[in-house]
Design a protein around this motif. Structure first.
Motif, short mmCIF file in Angstrom:
data_model
loop_
_atom_site.label_atom_id
_atom_site.label_comp_id
_atom_site.label_asym_id
_atom_site.label_seq_id
_atom_site.Cartn_x
_atom_site.Cartn_y
_atom_site.Cartn_z
N MET A 63 0.79 -1.23 0.00
CA MET A 63 0.00 0.00 0.00
C MET A 63 0.83 1.28 0.00
O MET A 63 0.28 2.36 -0.14
CB MET A 63 -0.92 0.01 1.22
CG MET A 63 -1.82 -1.21 1.33
SD MET A 63 -3.06 -1.28 0.06
CE MET A 63 -4.19 -0.06 0.68
N SER A 64 2.14 1.15 0.19
CA SER A 64 2.99 2.34 0.22
C SER A 64 4.41 1.98 -0.19
O SER A 64 4.80 0.80 -0.21
CB SER A 64 3.00 2.95 1.62
OG SER A 64 3.74 2.14 2.52
N TYR A 65 5.17 3.00 -0.48
CA TYR A 65 6.58 2.83 -0.82
C TYR A 65 7.30 2.07 0.28
O TYR A 65 8.01 1.10 0.02
CB TYR A 65 7.18 4.22 -1.01
CG TYR A 65 8.67 4.24 -1.26
CD1 TYR A 65 9.17 4.23 -2.56
CD2 TYR A 65 9.57 4.29 -0.21
CE1 TYR A 65 10.53 4.26 -2.79
CE2 TYR A 65 10.94 4.32 -0.43
CZ TYR A 65 11.41 4.30 -1.73
OH TYR A 65 12.77 4.34 -1.95
N ARG A 66 7.11 2.49 1.53
CA ARG A 66 7.80 1.86 2.67
C ARG A 66 7.37 0.40 2.86
O ARG A 66 8.19 -0.47 3.12
CB ARG A 66 7.54 2.65 3.95
CG ARG A 66 8.19 4.00 3.98
CD ARG A 66 9.67 3.87 4.24
NE ARG A 66 10.25 5.21 4.33
CZ ARG A 66 11.47 5.48 3.96
NH1 ARG A 66 12.25 4.54 3.47
NH2 ARG A 66 11.94 6.69 4.05
N GLU A 67 6.07 0.13 2.74
CA GLU A 67 5.59 -1.25 2.89
C GLU A 67 6.18 -2.14 1.79
O GLU A 67 6.47 -3.31 2.03
CB GLU A 67 4.07 -1.30 2.84
CG GLU A 67 3.41 -0.81 4.10
CD GLU A 67 1.90 -0.73 3.98
OE1 GLU A 67 1.25 -1.02 5.01
OE2 GLU A 67 1.37 -0.39 2.91
N GLY A 68 6.36 -1.56 0.62
CA GLY A 68 6.93 -2.31 -0.49
C GLY A 68 8.33 -2.82 -0.19
O GLY A 68 8.68 -3.94 -0.55
N ILE A 69 9.12 -2.01 0.47
CA ILE A 69 10.48 -2.42 0.83
C ILE A 69 10.43 -3.64 1.75
O ILE A 69 11.18 -4.60 1.57
CB ILE A 69 11.23 -1.25 1.48
CG1 ILE A 69 11.54 -0.19 0.42
CG2 ILE A 69 12.51 -1.74 2.16
CD1 ILE A 69 12.16 1.09 0.96
#
Length: 79
Positions: A63-69
């Protein structure tokens, strides 16, 4: 090019983000073209770039750039 640069380039290309964008504000349905269609384009680009196949649960949870990492780390991709 390291994995973080690859990851950032995908976001910049797909969602027309400027270089040096603020990752804290990059979220699904809040960032440019990151809608349901953009989401599938993002997942496809990440899977192709990092040679992985994400599970449905991870695709839906991205759902977000950070969660993707964090999700990529589950697949052995260090970003």
């Amino acid at each position: 090019m390291d994995n973080l640069e690859k990851y950032n380039n995908i976001f910049c290309e797909l969602f027309a983000l400027p270089e040096g964008f603020d990752p804290e504000i990059v979220k699904l349905n809040e960032t440019g073209d990151w809608d349901s269609v953009g989401h599938m384009s993002l997942i496809t680009a990440l899977e192709d770039t990092f040679d992985i196949m994400m599970e449905t649960e991870d695709i839906l949870g991205f759902m977000s750039y950070r969660e993707g990492i964090e999700i990529l780390k589950k697949y052995g991709v260090e970003v």
